[in-house]
Design a protein around this motif. Structure first.
Motif, PDB file in Angstrom:
ATOM      1  N   ILE A 112       1.633  -1.302   0.043  1.00  0.00           N
ATOM      2  CA  ILE A 112      -0.072   0.280   0.397  1.00  0.00           C
ATOM      3  C   ILE A 112       1.049   1.535  -0.191  1.00  0.00           C
TER       4      ILE A 112
ATOM      5  N   GLU B  57       1.529   5.501  -2.148  1.00  0.00           N
ATOM      6  CA  GLU B  57       1.213   7.004  -2.985  1.00  0.00           C
ATOM      7  C   GLU B  57       0.855   6.295  -4.262  1.00  0.00           C
TER       8      GLU B  57
ATOM      9  N   ASP C 146      -4.552   3.139  -2.909  1.00  0.00           N
ATOM     10  CA  ASP C 146      -3.611   4.296  -2.140  1.00  0.00           C
ATOM     11  C   ASP C 146      -5.618   4.896  -2.078  1.00  0.00           C
TER      12      ASP C 146
ATOM     13  N   HIS D   8      -8.612   0.295   4.337  1.00  0.00           N
ATOM     14  CA  HIS D   8      -7.733   0.147   4.951  1.00  0.00           C
ATOM     15  C   HIS D   8      -6.112   1.417   5.267  1.00  0.00           C
ATOM     16  N   VAL D   9      -6.809   2.555   4.378  1.00  0.00           N
ATOM     17  CA  VAL D   9      -5.663   3.637   4.181  1.00  0.00           C
ATOM     18  C   VAL D   9      -6.287   4.321   5.261  1.00  0.00           C
ATOM     19  N   TRP D  10      -7.974   4.376   5.991  1.00  0.00           N
ATOM     20  CA  TRP D  10      -8.034   4.790   7.588  1.00  0.00           C
ATOM     21  C   TRP D  10      -7.160   4.228   8.617  1.00  0.00           C
TER      22      TRP D  10
ATOM     23  N   ILE E  19      -4.899   2.798   8.451  1.00  0.00           N
ATOM     24  CA  ILE E  19      -3.035   2.854   8.720  1.00  0.00           C
ATOM     25  C   ILE E  19      -2.492   4.457   9.132  1.00  0.00           C
ATOM     26  N   GLN E  20      -3.887   5.291   8.760  1.00  0.00           N
ATOM     27  CA  GLN E  20      -3.559   6.684   8.935  1.00  0.00           C
ATOM     28  C   GLN E  20      -4.130   6.510  10.972  1.00  0.00           C
TER      29      GLN E  20
ATOM     30  N   GLY F 253      -9.116   8.502   4.429  1.00  0.00           N
ATOM     31  CA  GLY F 253      -8.734   6.906   3.674  1.00  0.00           C
ATOM     32  C   GLY F 253      -8.265   7.442   2.265  1.00  0.00           C
TER      33      GLY F 253
ATOM     34  N   TYR G 195      -4.777   8.166   0.259  1.00  0.00           N
ATOM     35  CA  TYR G 195      -2.653   8.309   1.179  1.00  0.00           C
ATOM     36  C   TYR G 195      -2.249   8.684  -0.306  1.00  0.00           C
TER      37      TYR G 195
ATOM     38  N   THR H 108       0.575  11.254   4.199  1.00  0.00           N
ATOM     39  CA  THR H 108       0.552   9.525   4.754  1.00  0.00           C
ATOM     40  C   THR H 108       2.135   8.963   4.267  1.00  0.00           C
TER      41      THR H 108
END
Length: 278
Positions: A28, A30, A34, A38-40, A42-43, A58, A60, A64
């Motif tokens: 995962i 840029e 992205d 799943h990005v939420w 990670i953030q 959410g 990337y 991020t």
């Protein structure tokens, strides 16, 4: 072994993150897988672990990527021949994040924080707390118990407990309902002015669209002090409405609190989220 932390697996495992753990093409970054929940996750993790101060949207993007690069450099997560870390969440990175978040989640929230880790709550005269029939699930002393409820509220405007049963009365919260069919004697939030609340909480109750809209309407503007929302849920009863919680603002605390009657049984653990509302 798959991912284990509540953040990365609850209410169900995230397929993109699980794939990232075992497959290079599922990494995962840029321009690579992205956008999405799943990005939420990670953030939120980077905000919790490294105080990255990311907007949880959410997506990337560059911020991020910067936070991931910083995270990896601090922990020496480098590929072969690398002198400085890249900006990609791969197998080692997601495993490291999961391990650290799991450790973070299993820390008992401090009594000086924003959530009560015990049934006792903040120091107060517990003999004044309500009893059944107002309270449906009292503690051992037959009075409202306070596990997972807010402490140290902002307190510069109204404090509202949606579908509460008196468990936060001692802190100046008032119980309300968002819908007449679930009121059970509570007044309705529709009688309240917009922007009236500095603190809103819910415990062991689902968030539907009506309630979500009322939370947004009642929240005090950030221009005059803002509003903090605290949500606590037993996973056996209600899967955490993660997207709904994230849509309200920035997650500033997240905890898992064991049920003293069922220690070591995660299905009875209370998952608590504290959000600074937009």
């Amino acid at each position: 072994m798959g991912l284990q932390s509540m953040l990365l697996t609850s209410p169900s495992p995230d397929p993109q993150l699980e794939s990232c753990l075992v497959s290079d093409p599922a990494h995962i970054g840029e321009g690579i897988h992205d956008v999405g929940e799943h990005v939420w996750r990670i953030q939120i993790a980077l905000n919790e672990l490294d105080e990255a101060d990311l907007e949880v949207d959410g997506v990337y993007g560059g911020d991020t990527g910067d936070a991931v690069e910083d995270y990896k450099n601090k922990r020496g997560i480098l590929g072969p021949g690398q002198v400085t870390a890249d900006r990609i969440v791969g197998k080692r990175t997601i495993r490291s994040i999961d391990d650290e978040v799991l450790e973070f989640e299993n820390l008992t929230p401090p009594s000086v924080g924003l959530v009560s880790p015990t049934e006792a709550g903040d120091p107060h005269n517990h003999s004044l707390c309500p009893t059944p029939p107002r309270v449906s699930a009292p503690g051992a002393d037959n009075r409202a118990q306070h596990r997972g409820t807010p402490i140290n509220p902002i307190g510069n405007a109204m404090r509202i407990n949606i579908f509460g049963e008196g468990e936060t009365d001692y802190l100046g919260f008032a119980d309300f309902a968002t819908e007449a069919q679930h009121a059970n004697g509570r007044p309705l939030t529709s009688t309240l002015a917009s922007g009236c609340a500095s603190d809103i909480c819910m415990r062991s109750a689902p968030i539907n669209s009506v309630t979500l809209n009322e939370i947004r309407r009642l929240a005090q503007s950030a221009l005059v002090g803002g509003c903090r929302f605290t949500y606590a849920s037993n996973q056996e009863k209600f899967a955490t409405p993660r997207a709904d919680i994230l849509s309200l603002g920035t997650v500033i605390q997240q905890h898992r609190i064991a049920d003293p009657s069922n220690p070591g049984n995660p299905q009875f653990d209370m998952e608590v989220w504290v959000v600074d509302m937009f």
